[in-house]
Write an enzyme that holds these catalytic residues in place. Structure first.
Site, PDB file in Angstrom:
ATOM      1  N   ASP A 142       3.140   1.932   5.460  1.00  0.00           N
ATOM      2  CA  ASP A 142       3.281   3.363   5.185  1.00  0.00           C
ATOM      3  C   ASP A 142       4.338   4.043   6.051  1.00  0.00           C
ATOM      4  O   ASP A 142       4.779   5.150   5.732  1.00  0.00           O
ATOM      5  CB  ASP A 142       1.944   4.079   5.387  1.00  0.00           C
ATOM      6  CG  ASP A 142       0.931   3.743   4.311  1.00  0.00           C
ATOM      7  OD1 ASP A 142       1.353   3.397   3.191  1.00  0.00           O
ATOM      8  OD2 ASP A 142      -0.277   3.814   4.590  1.00  0.00           O
ATOM      9  N   HIS A 287      -1.900  -4.288  -4.047  1.00  0.00           N
ATOM     10  CA  HIS A 287      -1.677  -5.165  -2.903  1.00  0.00           C
ATOM     11  C   HIS A 287      -0.443  -6.047  -3.026  1.00  0.00           C
ATOM     12  O   HIS A 287      -0.121  -6.782  -2.089  1.00  0.00           O
ATOM     13  CB  HIS A 287      -2.935  -6.005  -2.651  1.00  0.00           C
ATOM     14  CG  HIS A 287      -4.059  -5.202  -2.071  1.00  0.00           C
ATOM     15  ND1 HIS A 287      -4.874  -4.406  -2.844  1.00  0.00           N
ATOM     16  CD2 HIS A 287      -4.471  -5.023  -0.794  1.00  0.00           C
ATOM     17  CE1 HIS A 287      -5.758  -3.797  -2.075  1.00  0.00           C
ATOM     18  NE2 HIS A 287      -5.536  -4.148  -0.837  1.00  0.00           N
TER      19      HIS A 287
END
Length: 364
Positions: A142, A287
Site C-alpha cells: 500500500d 491477492h
C-alpha cells in the site's frame, strides 16, 4: 557492560508481499561478518507468541532473492496485544505479549528485526516499551508509511496492476466495453493511482478523493463522443462515493483492523451499466497483487533494507525503522514512522499529471 550483539531474531509480520525473502537474505548473509547468528521466527508475531522458530544459516537463504512470499511464513492475525482465543465457544481477545517477552529471553535474543507495515510497526513500538530491542523494516504494497519515500512490495504490486490493465485494454477495446478493475488500497490509493497511471486507466477512484457517479458517467460519455467506445476504471477497494461509505465484505475480529474490504468494483460496475447502458465487466485482482517474484527495484530495495537493518542492530541503534530517503537508506524512530499514514494528497504530482492527460478521478 558493553556486550556485543550476538543473536538476532527476524520475522515477517502482516500480509505477504514480494521482497520479504530478499530482506531475510539481506539480514542473514551479513550476519556472520558481525559475529551474529540469526533466528527465524515463524509465522510473524504468531510464532513469537507460540514459540515457533528455527536457526537461519547462509544456505537457508541461498537462491531466495527472486522468490515471492516469505520462507518464514506470516500472519495478519498474530498481534500479541490483540490475540484471539476460543473460550466457552466464543472468540475472546486477550493480551499475550508476556509470551513474546518470555520467548525473547528463552531464545537468547539480543534484538529482533521485524519486517512489516503500519500494524507491525505499532506492535514494535509497544514491544520496545517492554524492553525488547527492535529494528523495523517497512513492508507494504500500500506504500502508506509516511517515514519512508517508498516501501518495498509497492513497485511489484503496481507492476501487476499495470500488466492487468494492459491485458484488459485489449479485450475492452475489442468488445467496446467498460471494464472496472478493483485493486487493493484500504485507506491509501497509491496502488490504484500508480497502477492506473502506468496501465492507462481512464478513470481512477481512490479513498482520498470521494467520487461522484455523475462525473464517472460523464467521462465515459465524453470518451464515446470522441470515438473511444471503451473505458477502463481502476478503483481502490477503499474508494467511496461522495457522502457514501466504504464497502465491507465482512468483519474478522481476529484481526486488529477487523473490517475486510471488497466489493466496490462490482458496485461501481453495476452503477455504470445501469446508468449509462454500456456493457460493463469487473475484474478483482485481489491477492494476485501480493504474489509472484519481486521487481528488480524491490529486490534491490529489500536487499538494502535488510543489510542496513542488521547494521543498525550491530551498532545497537534500536527502536528505529530503516527508510528510503531520496536515494539513500536512512533510519527514523519507530514512533515517528507511525505518526500518520502516508495518503495521496489531491495536489500530488502524479494526480496532477494524470489529470493533465485526461484521467478522471470522479470529481465534478
Amino acid at each position: 557492560m558493553n556486550t556485543k550483539i550476538r543473536r538476532i531474531g527476524v520475522l515477517t509480520g502482516g500480509g505477504d508481499c514480494p521482497g520479504l525473502n530478499a530482506v531475510i537474505r539481506g539480514v542473514t548473509k551479513p550476519a556472520q561478518d558481525y559475529g551474529m547468528s540469526v533466528f527465524g521466527i515463524l509465522d510473524g508475531f504468531e510464532g513469537f507468541v507460540e514459540g515457533k522458530a528455527k536457526e537461519l544459516r547462509d544456505e537457508d537463504v541461498s537462491g531466495i532473492l527472486s522468490r515471492g512470499g516469505t520462507i518464514l511464513g506470516s500472519s495478519n492475525k498474530g498481534d500479541p496485544f490483540h490475540w484471539p482465543e476460543i473460550k466457552n465457544n466464543e472468540i475472546q481477545i486477550v493480551d499475550r505479549s508476556d509470551n513474546v517477552l518470555r520467548n525473547y529471553k528463552a531464545w537468547g535474543l539480543d534484538a529482533v528485526i521485524a519486517i512489516g507495515g503500519d500494524g507491525t510497526m505499532h506492535i514494535c513500538k509497544r514491544l520496545a516499551e517492554m524492553g525488547i530491542n527492535v529494528v523495523g523494516v517497512p513492508k507494504t504494497i500500500d506504500n502508506d508509511l509516511e517515514a519512508t519515500d517508498v516501501t518495498f512490495g509497492h513497485d511489484s504490486a503496481v507492476y501487476v496492476v499495470s500488466m492487468a490493465l494492459d491485458r484488459l485494454h485489449t479485450t475492452a477495446s475489442s468488445h467496446h466495453r467498460v471494464i472496472v478493475i478493483e485493486v487493493m488500497g484500504r485507506y491509501a490509493g497509491w496502488i490504484a493511482l500508480n497502477g492506473g497511471l502506468s496501465g492507462g486507466a481512464d478513470i481512477i477512484l481512490i479513498p482520498e478523493i470521494p467520487f461522484s457517479y455523475d462525473a464517472v458517467y460523464d467521462k465515459i460519455h465524453k470518451r464515446e463522443l470522441n470515438g473511444k467506445r471503451f473505458s477502463l476504471v481502476c478503483v481502490a477497494e477503499g474508494a467511496r462515493p461522495v457522502g457514501g461509505d466504504i464497502i465491507a465484505k465482512k468483519l474478522d475480529i481476529k484481526r486488529t483492523d477487523p473490517v475486510q474490504l471488497g466489493g466496490i468494483g462490482k458496485v461501481v460496475a453495476d452503477n455504470i451499466e445501469k446508468n449509462t447502458g454500456r456493457e460493463t465487466r469487473v475484474t478483482v485482482l485481489g491477492h494476485l497483487q501480493r504474489g509472484g517474484s519481486p521487481t528488480p527495484f524491490d529486490r534491490i530495495l529489500s536487499t538494502k533494507f535488510g543489510a542496513f537493518a542488521i547494521q543498525l542492530a550491530a551498532e545497537k541503534k534500536f527502536n528505529r525503522m530503516v527508510a528510503l530517503k531520496g536515494t539513500e537508506i536512512k533510519n527514523v524512530k519507530i514512533e515517528q514512522a507511525i505518526e500518520r499514514q502516508k495518503l495521496v494528497k489531491p495536489d500530488n504530482q502524479s494526480v496532477t499529471a494524470a489529470k493533465a492527460i485526461g484521467i478522471s478521478f470522479g470529481e465534478l
